[in-house]
Design a protein around this motif. Sequence first.
Motif, mmCIF file in Angstrom:
data_model
loop_
_atom_site.group_PDB
_atom_site.id
_atom_site.type_symbol
_atom_site.label_atom_id
_atom_site.label_comp_id
_atom_site.label_asym_id
_atom_site.label_seq_id
_atom_site.Cartn_x
_atom_site.Cartn_y
_atom_site.Cartn_z
ATOM 1 N N ARG A 1 47.598 -20.727 -2.867
ATOM 2 C CA ARG A 1 48.400 -21.949 -2.898
ATOM 3 C C ARG A 1 49.054 -22.226 -1.555
ATOM 4 N NH1 ARG A 1 51.274 -21.744 -8.853
ATOM 5 N NH2 ARG A 1 49.338 -21.486 -10.009
ATOM 6 N N ARG B 1 33.291 -30.373 -1.447
ATOM 7 C CA ARG B 1 33.619 -29.767 -2.746
ATOM 8 C C ARG B 1 34.631 -30.597 -3.540
ATOM 9 N NH1 ARG B 1 33.188 -23.239 -2.312
ATOM 10 N NH2 ARG B 1 31.512 -23.212 -0.784
ATOM 11 N N LEU C 1 35.416 -33.038 -6.848
ATOM 12 C CA LEU C 1 34.929 -33.117 -8.222
ATOM 13 C C LEU C 1 34.551 -34.574 -8.511
ATOM 14 C CD1 LEU C 1 37.456 -30.730 -10.017
ATOM 15 C CD2 LEU C 1 35.305 -30.211 -8.866
ATOM 16 N N GLU D 1 42.930 -38.271 -8.048
ATOM 17 C CA GLU D 1 42.947 -37.086 -8.913
ATOM 18 C C GLU D 1 42.461 -35.846 -8.172
ATOM 19 O OE1 GLU D 1 42.126 -39.771 -12.906
ATOM 20 O OE2 GLU D 1 40.490 -38.674 -11.935
ATOM 21 N N LEU E 1 44.909 -32.484 -7.333
ATOM 22 C CA LEU E 1 44.492 -31.303 -8.098
ATOM 23 C C LEU E 1 45.375 -30.060 -7.847
ATOM 24 C CD1 LEU E 1 42.252 -30.701 -10.133
ATOM 25 C CD2 LEU E 1 40.846 -29.896 -8.247
ATOM 26 N N PRO E 2 45.642 -29.694 -6.578
ATOM 27 C CA PRO E 2 46.466 -28.486 -6.364
ATOM 28 C C PRO E 2 47.844 -28.599 -6.995
ATOM 29 C CG PRO E 2 45.399 -29.171 -4.324
ATOM 30 C CD PRO E 2 45.195 -30.280 -5.304
ATOM 31 N N ARG F 1 48.681 -30.529 -9.591
ATOM 32 C CA ARG F 1 48.519 -30.526 -11.053
ATOM 33 C C ARG F 1 48.359 -29.099 -11.562
ATOM 34 N NH1 ARG F 1 43.289 -33.183 -13.936
ATOM 35 N NH2 ARG F 1 43.559 -32.096 -15.898
ATOM 36 N N LEU F 2 47.564 -28.310 -10.815
ATOM 37 C CA LEU F 2 47.332 -26.932 -11.260
ATOM 38 C C LEU F 2 48.559 -26.049 -11.065
ATOM 39 C CD1 LEU F 2 43.646 -26.455 -10.100
ATOM 40 C CD2 LEU F 2 44.486 -26.605 -12.431
ATOM 41 N N GLY G 1 51.245 -27.047 -12.160
ATOM 42 C CA GLY G 1 52.032 -27.391 -13.345
ATOM 43 C C GLY G 1 52.951 -28.581 -13.151
ATOM 44 N N LEU G 2 52.814 -29.268 -11.998
ATOM 45 C CA LEU G 2 53.682 -30.418 -11.756
ATOM 46 C C LEU G 2 53.198 -31.618 -12.566
ATOM 47 C CD1 LEU G 2 54.053 -30.133 -7.871
ATOM 48 C CD2 LEU G 2 55.597 -29.285 -9.627
ATOM 49 N N VAL G 3 54.123 -32.458 -12.959
ATOM 50 C CA VAL G 3 53.738 -33.651 -13.718
ATOM 51 C C VAL G 3 53.465 -34.795 -12.732
ATOM 52 C CG1 VAL G 3 54.905 -33.055 -15.850
ATOM 53 C CG2 VAL G 3 56.169 -34.240 -14.070
ATOM 54 N N LYS G 4 52.626 -35.697 -13.171
ATOM 55 C CA LYS G 4 52.132 -36.750 -12.285
ATOM 56 C C LYS G 4 53.263 -37.551 -11.633
ATOM 57 C CE LYS G 4 48.859 -40.597 -12.308
ATOM 58 N NZ LYS G 4 48.014 -41.437 -13.179
ATOM 59 N N ARG H 1 43.331 -33.269 0.090
ATOM 60 C CA ARG H 1 43.508 -32.267 -0.973
ATOM 61 C C ARG H 1 43.960 -30.932 -0.369
ATOM 62 N NH1 ARG H 1 38.256 -30.485 -4.110
ATOM 63 N NH2 ARG H 1 37.947 -29.387 -2.136
ATOM 64 N N ARG I 1 48.165 -35.207 -22.825
ATOM 65 C CA ARG I 1 48.812 -35.669 -21.599
ATOM 66 C C ARG I 1 47.920 -36.738 -21.001
ATOM 67 N NH1 ARG I 1 50.703 -30.468 -18.226
ATOM 68 N NH2 ARG I 1 51.403 -32.077 -16.813
ATOM 69 N N HIS J 1 48.177 -38.745 -18.728
ATOM 70 C CA HIS J 1 48.120 -38.910 -17.280
ATOM 71 C C HIS J 1 47.270 -37.827 -16.632
ATOM 72 C CE1 HIS J 1 51.643 -36.499 -18.360
ATOM 73 N NE2 HIS J 1 51.327 -35.784 -17.310
ATOM 74 N N VAL K 1 42.129 -23.794 -4.971
ATOM 75 C CA VAL K 1 43.413 -24.488 -4.824
ATOM 76 C C VAL K 1 44.537 -23.699 -5.491
ATOM 77 C CG1 VAL K 1 42.369 -26.756 -4.574
ATOM 78 C CG2 VAL K 1 43.061 -25.972 -6.847
ATOM 79 N N GLY K 2 44.228 -22.460 -5.879
ATOM 80 C CA GLY K 2 45.301 -21.566 -6.312
ATOM 81 C C GLY K 2 45.465 -21.396 -7.809
#
Lengths: 249, 299
Positions: free
Chosen positions: A91, A101, A103, A110, A114-115, A117-118, A120-123, A162, B12, B14, B212-213
Amino acid sequence: MSSNNRAQAPVPTAIFSHVSARYGRGPTVLHDINFRLEAGSYHVLTGPSGAGKSTLLKMLYLAHKPCSGGASLFGQDLMRLRRNGRADLRRRIGVVFQDYRLLDHLTAFENVSLPLRLQGLVKSSYAEDVVELLTWVGLGDRANAYPPTLSGGERQRVAIARAIVAKPQLIVADEPTGSVDPEMGQRLMRLFTELNKLGATLVIATHDPTMALQVGAQAWHIQDGQLHHNTPTPDGGPVIDPYHHGGAS
Amino acid sequence: MIKRLWHIWRHRPHDPPMLPRPDVRHLGLGFAIAVIAALTGLMLIFADAAKRAEVHWQSQIAGSLSVIIPAGSVTDPAEAATTAADVLMTIPGVLMATPMPQDQAEALLQPWFGAKGIETLPIPTVVELETDPGAPPTLEAITRTLKDKGIDALVDDYGHFKTTLARMSGAIRTLTYSAFLALVLTAAALSAFAALSGISTHRHIVDVMHLVGARDSVVAQVFERRYAKLVFKAAALGAGLALVASITIAIIGGHDPFAPSLRLTFGDVVRLVLIPPALALVALVSTRIAALHALSKLS
């Protein structure tokens, strides 16, 4: 880009000491690699195809584990790092691939987010930042476009966005300008230089021997699995520095 | 676990799906899971029906005994039956002693010997007893009392029938529960296989997520969500089919002796309703185990 993370990391970004690498039981592709990557430094890695550039980068972005030697990243011993620890370290690293690479089923927005979102942050917490970043790389009006509809240069910029959206401390790029036209290549390199000025440590692999001089970066040359710390010359020719050959820079 | 299920299931809007839309290959898995769910539902219903049938039949013969006076031991079967009934009524715990009419006794033997010429056979005299379920007389007491009055008779409490019934019912239930377990394991194996196949097919997505972790658990969750949802939907369809099938069987079963046991109970409906979440949970666990194992092998 915030400098909070870097301010609390006085340790070098990476230290590789007598590192070797191989794939499976195959031959050793990198021998006795030694370097010290200071935080905020800028390195350009050159070398012929098959010399081991990609393997070295893979070790830096934790996709390949050294088979011997000692290696640390952000002060953590890579040889003893567990899988979850590796994920956490990733991270702090942004990676740009020659083949992007991205998606294909996700939009540019999106893909870039991606990083985050993964993590755990909300949009709602990152949407504005992502749009701003896309605008910064010249894709503000292409946020909802899918990768297959983007040009090579646009895809590369999405990939770069990204790689930097999570404000990484280390950015690793493999031939980031390899598939774009020269003008776009220059533009992307200026982008990397800006990121370095903002404090990110950069390692860029390229076939262009003049790039290090152009961007004012430290030059690394890799040949036959050996890493040489070069002094770039105006004509782009790699001059091997005997004092750094095989030693820490 | 509940928190985890909620996290996987929550909507979700979004967040776009991390994996591309399911393609035609998922139809095969969906079909297989629907069939498994339907069979699982029917297995549970049949296992319960077998138990209900056993209880029903056991209750029908509980508190009943038959006193059989061999044909050769009496000259007048009707008089012997009446005498025996009078004697039996004196035994504590006997509520009712009813001589069985001779034609009814013959009718019992007709399935084995046929109607023609059955009157020429030595048909035993039968007295049916109704006993107090709370304090039934012992077989020894009945036999001794009859013997004391000069009546040589056999007493049948249908014990062998009860044992056979219980054994058959137990065998049916063991078989159905074994089949149920096999079906659940098959669902687990199918889900795990689908997850492994999915990871292989979407390896580029897995790699990007790792780079990306994303931790393995986060990557695995993407596949858990995909296959648990798919299994839930397919299992709901299968459970619905099982419901329709069991209603149909109960209706067309008509007056079959087993039919009363095949009627759909509230418990059966609850079992059918629980099948989709149960199979989804099985898919969730098996997918997670398979995915984490596969991901641990990747660099």
